[in-house]
Motif scaffolding. Structure first.
Motif, PDB file in Angstrom:
ATOM      1  N   GLY A 132       7.432   6.268  -9.916  1.00 17.18           N
ATOM      2  CA  GLY A 132       8.103   5.157  -9.535  1.00 17.18           C
ATOM      3  C   GLY A 132       9.551   5.112  -9.112  1.00 17.18           C
ATOM      4  N   ASP A 133      10.184   6.268  -9.482  1.00 17.84           N
ATOM      5  CA  ASP A 133      11.803   6.501  -9.215  1.00 17.84           C
ATOM      6  C   ASP A 133      11.863   6.633  -7.652  1.00 17.84           C
ATOM      7  OD1 ASP A 133      12.318   6.236 -11.648  1.00 17.84           O
ATOM      8  OD2 ASP A 133      12.276   8.472 -11.861  1.00 17.84           O
ATOM      9  N   THR A 134      10.817   6.904  -6.955  1.00 19.69           N
ATOM     10  CA  THR A 134      10.898   7.213  -5.512  1.00 19.69           C
ATOM     11  C   THR A 134      10.976   5.717  -4.803  1.00 19.69           C
ATOM     12  OG1 THR A 134       8.457   7.366  -5.182  1.00 19.69           O
ATOM     13  CG2 THR A 134       9.578   9.372  -5.499  1.00 19.69           C
ATOM     14  N   ILE A 135      10.686   4.656  -5.395  1.00 10.57           N
ATOM     15  CA  ILE A 135      10.760   3.610  -4.758  1.00 10.57           C
ATOM     16  C   ILE A 135      11.872   2.760  -5.003  1.00 10.57           C
ATOM     17  CG2 ILE A 135       9.418   1.197  -4.445  1.00 10.57           C
ATOM     18  CD1 ILE A 135       7.674   3.874  -3.826  1.00 10.57           C
ATOM     19  N   LYS A 136      12.226   2.058  -3.813  1.00 13.88           N
ATOM     20  CA  LYS A 136      13.276   1.310  -3.840  1.00 13.88           C
ATOM     21  C   LYS A 136      12.980  -0.153  -4.517  1.00 13.88           C
ATOM     22  CE  LYS A 136      15.601   3.854   0.055  1.00 13.88           C
ATOM     23  NZ  LYS A 136      16.201   3.650   1.144  1.00 13.88           N
ATOM     24  N   TRP A 137      13.570  -0.292  -5.644  1.00 17.73           N
ATOM     25  CA  TRP A 137      13.245  -1.650  -6.006  1.00 17.73           C
ATOM     26  C   TRP A 137      14.185  -2.652  -6.019  1.00 17.73           C
ATOM     27  CZ3 TRP A 137       8.309  -1.790  -7.654  1.00 17.73           C
ATOM     28  CH2 TRP A 137       7.692  -0.515  -8.004  1.00 17.73           C
ATOM     29  N   ASP A 138      15.245  -2.398  -5.452  1.00 19.65           N
ATOM     30  CA  ASP A 138      16.534  -3.246  -5.371  1.00 19.65           C
ATOM     31  C   ASP A 138      16.220  -4.330  -4.335  1.00 19.65           C
ATOM     32  OD1 ASP A 138      16.887  -1.557  -3.189  1.00 19.65           O
ATOM     33  OD2 ASP A 138      18.883  -0.857  -4.092  1.00 19.65           O
ATOM     34  N   TYR A 139      17.248  -5.095  -3.555  1.00 16.11           N
ATOM     35  CA  TYR A 139      17.159  -6.131  -2.614  1.00 16.11           C
ATOM     36  C   TYR A 139      16.636  -5.431  -1.294  1.00 16.11           C
ATOM     37  CZ  TYR A 139      17.833 -10.014   0.173  1.00 16.11           C
ATOM     38  OH  TYR A 139      17.704 -11.243   1.022  1.00 16.11           O
ATOM     39  N   SER A 140      17.338  -4.166  -1.237  1.00 18.46           N
ATOM     40  CA  SER A 140      16.870  -3.213   0.149  1.00 18.46           C
ATOM     41  C   SER A 140      15.341  -2.728   0.168  1.00 18.46           C
ATOM     42  CB  SER A 140      17.904  -2.035   0.318  1.00 18.46           C
ATOM     43  OG  SER A 140      17.328  -0.980  -0.716  1.00 18.46           O
ATOM     44  N   GLY A 141      14.760  -3.141  -0.880  1.00 24.94           N
ATOM     45  CA  GLY A 141      13.324  -2.629  -0.971  1.00 24.94           C
ATOM     46  C   GLY A 141      12.444  -3.901  -1.181  1.00 24.94           C
ATOM     47  N   VAL A 142      11.760  -3.771  -2.548  1.00 21.74           N
ATOM     48  CA  VAL A 142      10.677  -4.608  -2.949  1.00 21.74           C
ATOM     49  C   VAL A 142      11.438  -5.909  -3.478  1.00 21.74           C
ATOM     50  CG1 VAL A 142       9.352  -4.968  -4.887  1.00 21.74           C
ATOM     51  CG2 VAL A 142       9.647  -2.609  -3.914  1.00 21.74           C
ATOM     52  N   ALA A 143      12.716  -6.179  -4.123  1.00 22.33           N
ATOM     53  CA  ALA A 143      13.179  -7.371  -4.091  1.00 22.33           C
ATOM     54  C   ALA A 143      13.513  -8.300  -3.152  1.00 22.33           C
ATOM     55  CB  ALA A 143      14.758  -7.192  -4.717  1.00 22.33           C
ATOM     56  N   LYS A 144      13.406  -7.633  -1.651  1.00 17.76           N
ATOM     57  CA  LYS A 144      13.697  -8.566  -0.677  1.00 17.76           C
ATOM     58  C   LYS A 144      12.332  -9.098  -0.329  1.00 17.76           C
ATOM     59  CE  LYS A 144      15.991  -6.989   3.181  1.00 17.76           C
ATOM     60  NZ  LYS A 144      16.426  -6.282   4.183  1.00 17.76           N
ATOM     61  N   ALA A 156       0.772  -1.282   0.009  1.00 14.64           N
ATOM     62  CA  ALA A 156       0.039  -0.053   0.124  1.00 14.64           C
ATOM     63  C   ALA A 156       0.922   1.332   0.190  1.00 14.64           C
ATOM     64  CB  ALA A 156      -0.913   0.016   1.174  1.00 14.64           C
ATOM     65  N   ILE A 157       1.977   1.347   0.618  1.00 15.56           N
ATOM     66  CA  ILE A 157       2.912   2.283   0.880  1.00 15.56           C
ATOM     67  C   ILE A 157       3.596   2.400  -0.667  1.00 15.56           C
ATOM     68  CG2 ILE A 157       4.945   3.284   1.605  1.00 15.56           C
ATOM     69  CD1 ILE A 157       3.959   2.027   4.602  1.00 15.56           C
ATOM     70  N   ILE A 158       3.707   1.501  -1.166  1.00 17.60           N
ATOM     71  CA  ILE A 158       4.432   1.525  -2.517  1.00 17.60           C
ATOM     72  C   ILE A 158       3.383   2.157  -3.586  1.00 17.60           C
ATOM     73  CG2 ILE A 158       5.296   0.321  -4.595  1.00 17.60           C
ATOM     74  CD1 ILE A 158       6.321  -1.808  -2.526  1.00 17.60           C
ATOM     75  N   GLY A 159       2.179   1.887  -3.244  1.00 17.71           N
ATOM     76  CA  GLY A 159       1.170   2.438  -4.309  1.00 17.71           C
ATOM     77  C   GLY A 159       0.865   3.975  -4.097  1.00 17.71           C
ATOM     78  N   VAL A 160       1.052   4.323  -2.748  1.00 23.16           N
ATOM     79  CA  VAL A 160       1.190   5.885  -2.535  1.00 23.16           C
ATOM     80  C   VAL A 160       2.332   6.664  -2.794  1.00 23.16           C
ATOM     81  CG1 VAL A 160       1.126   7.283  -0.452  1.00 23.16           C
ATOM     82  CG2 VAL A 160      -0.475   5.520  -0.418  1.00 23.16           C
ATOM     83  N   GLY A 161       3.625   5.874  -2.742  1.00 21.65           N
ATOM     84  CA  GLY A 161       4.512   6.383  -3.022  1.00 21.65           C
ATOM     85  C   GLY A 161       4.705   6.870  -4.785  1.00 21.65           C
ATOM     86  N   ILE A 162       4.182   5.920  -5.321  1.00 21.65           N
ATOM     87  CA  ILE A 162       4.200   5.979  -7.018  1.00 21.65           C
ATOM     88  C   ILE A 162       3.280   6.829  -7.348  1.00 21.65           C
ATOM     89  CG2 ILE A 162       3.488   4.828  -9.221  1.00 21.65           C
ATOM     90  CD1 ILE A 162       4.839   2.281  -7.963  1.00 21.65           C
ATOM     91  N   ALA A 163       1.873   6.989  -6.651  1.00 21.34           N
ATOM     92  CA  ALA A 163       1.037   7.991  -6.989  1.00 21.34           C
ATOM     93  C   ALA A 163       1.274   9.419  -6.620  1.00 21.34           C
ATOM     94  CB  ALA A 163      -0.356   7.680  -6.198  1.00 21.34           C
ATOM     95  N   ALA A 164       2.135   9.465  -5.659  1.00 22.75           N
ATOM     96  CA  ALA A 164       2.808  10.836  -5.114  1.00 22.75           C
ATOM     97  C   ALA A 164       3.687  11.221  -5.906  1.00 22.75           C
ATOM     98  CB  ALA A 164       2.963  10.797  -3.525  1.00 22.75           C
TER      99      ALA A 164
END
Length: 529
Positions: A133-145, A122-130
């Motif tokens: 997509g560049d504001t989200i950490k997609w690497d292993y420290s974030g979504v990949a984990k 849900a927080i990822i969705g808010v971040g993208i909408a705000a």
């Protein structure tokens, strides 16, 4: 420029959404935690709910995090909201609302999902909408984990559970004299259980307390001391009680354990039909006739005023009964699935062992369930409390804390803890019915191994930094128990596929809901023409 106590409506809606999300945590996370205990018969659904009401609430209220990360795992940079605090309030409202909607939907269909992953999605969705997509950490420290945890969690828990269960199966359950071996082994199991439980509770279940700052060596020492004490008590008190209860078939109750050496020999418990004065002696017709006759006599002797009063009393009693039935509806469901014809072939493929020996593990499983529930309440309450704490902090200060953390007041922890309990009591049966015996046949020894394996996996993974989810771990543990039967037919693969699908769609589903809500709120007209 935002002023203190502006946007009170967001604060109020945030409280409602946080309660709904906590309700979903109780109906999903707590339900799948107790599914193995209820499915194995160690606890009834009502008993599990009673235990969870206290352990979850006390864990949330007493050991709930003093600080909760509002942006889980550094998914989004909170500093972007500093110029517009009200935007952060709206974002957290949409995040907790989106998470709540998804978790409750998953509960309705019996889908065991990770509530932590739901709020993160849900927080990822808010971040993208705000901010894109560049504001989200997609690497292993974030979504990949998180994606990694879909595979690491069930496999790791399954391996640990198999290591616990297989020696029990080979050296105790399959033994010719399994009951005697089981009784002799009980103190060993108590040592292992209390050691892991104490370590888990101190290290993982007490954030923000002095215990959390102890060195690993100190925690290990305390845990061994606790385990040694529990083992001695089990040998001196519990083992003699078990011998009298299971082998001698004496009618000793659980409260006799502390004084078992002073309890005189007791006869076996009478069968239901031998109990004098009960309805078991007949169908109750005679008693019902007396009640009816008495009612007719009173009615014939009553005047109009008495009749009116009686009718009013009857209406009040009827409303009370309806309210009670509605409130207890969730704990009166059959969730064990033992008579489910669709699962008959799955259950038949599982090996069955001596019932008395299996009974020995019921008490151990109750302990593991209590510890897991207490720790769960102290940790996962932040999934619902974190966002509302952030909203409250901004509402009272009119600014965003750049650290991404917010103090969680006691009233928020109490509110979330109560909502978690209510969710389990009224809606948790959906997930319990699907998990547990819905995946494979569970007995007390199997359920105990699954719960202990899950706790040990979560504890170890947290220490070494591997991403795991309690929901995923218990599912992997139950799957491992099914495979330990030596036949793939002992598993309900359709249900497992359903579980895995629910894990995958949790992140995008919660993110889409929260993102759409935020986009709508952010871009809504602010002035009427």
């Amino acid at each position: 420029m935002m002023e203190i106590h502006d946007y009170t409506w967001i604060f109020v809606l945030g409280i409602i959404a946080a309660c709904a999300d906590a309700f979903g945590i109780g109906a999903n996370d707590v339900a799948n935690s107790f599914a193995s205990s209820v499915s194995s018969g160690s606890l009834t659904l009502a008993q599990a709910c009673i235990i969870a009401v206290f352990t979850e609430f006390l864990g949330a209220f007493l050991l709930g995090s003093n600080t909760a990360e509002t942006i889980k795992s550094g998914i989004m940079d909170v500093k972007l909201f500093v110029p517009q605090p009200e935007l952060m309030m709206l974002g957290m409202l949409c995040a907790v609302a989106g998470s709540a909607v998804w978790v409750l939907t998953a509960c309705r269909f019996g889908m065991p999902v990770s509530t932590t992953h739901s709020i993160v999605g849900a927080i990822i969705g808010v971040g993208i909408a705000a901010f894109g997509g560049d504001t989200i950490k997609w690497d292993y420290s974030g979504v990949a984990k998180i994606v990694t945890s879909w595979f690491v969690s069930p496999v790791a828990a399954g391996i640990v559970t198999a290591i616990i269960y297989m020696p029990t199966k080979i050296f105790v359950l399959k033994s010719v004299n399994s009951l005697e071996r089981g009784i002799k082994a009980i103190p060993i199991y108590f040592f292992i259980t209390s050691l892991i439980g104490a370590f888990y509770l101190i290290y993982k279940g007490a954030p923000g307390t002095k215990a959390a700052k102890m060195s690993i060596g100190t925690i290990v020492g305390i845990s061994f001391g606790v385990a040694a004490g529990v083992t001695i008590l089990a040998w001196v008190l519990f083992v003699p009680w078990l011998r009298r209860r299971v082998i001698n078939k004496e009618n000793v109750r659980w409260f006799h354990i502390p004084v078992i050496h002073f309890v005189k020999p007791r006869p076996s418990a009478p069968a239901p039909e031998e109990i004098p004065g009960g309805l078991e002696n007949g169908d109750g017709t005679e008693i019902q006739e007396k009640i009816t006759a008495s009612g007719k006599t009173i009615e014939s002797e009553s005047n109009n005023e008495a009749e009116f009063q009686e009718q009013e009393k009857s209406r009040v009693k009827s409303l009370f009964t309806m309210a009670k039935d509605l409130f207890l509806r969730g704990v009166r469901k059959d969730v064990r699935n033992l008579d489910n014809q669709k699962l008959a072939s799955v259950h038949e493929a599982a090996q069955k062992f001596d019932g008395d020996t299996e009974y020995l593990f019921s008490f151990l499983q109750v302990i593991t369930a209590c510890l897991a529930s207490f720790s769960h309440g102290s940790n996962d309450v932040a999934n619902a409390a974190g966002p509302i704490a952030a909203i409250y902090d901004i509402w009272r200060t009119a600014k965003v804390d750049p650290s991404g953390k917010a103090q969680v007041p006691s009233w928020i922890l109490a509110m979330a803890g109560a909502a978690i309990d209510l969710g389990l009591l009224t809606y948790g049966y959906h997930v319990m019915r699907k998990l547990g015996n819905g995946v494979t046949y569970l007995s007390p020894s199997r359920g105990f191994s699954a719960e202990l394996g899950t706790s040990l996996t979560v504890l170890t993974a947290s220490k070494i930094g591997l991403p795991v989810s309690t929901t995923h771990c218990i599912t992997g543990a139950i799957t491992s128990i099914g495979l330990c039967n030596g036949s793939w037919r002992a598993l309900n693969w359709k249900m497992l596929s359903w579980c895995f699908l629910s894990w995958i769609i949790t992140l995008p589903a919660a993110g889409l809901l929260a993102g759409l809500l935020f986009a709508y709120g952010k871009n809504a007209p602010t002035q009427m023409i």
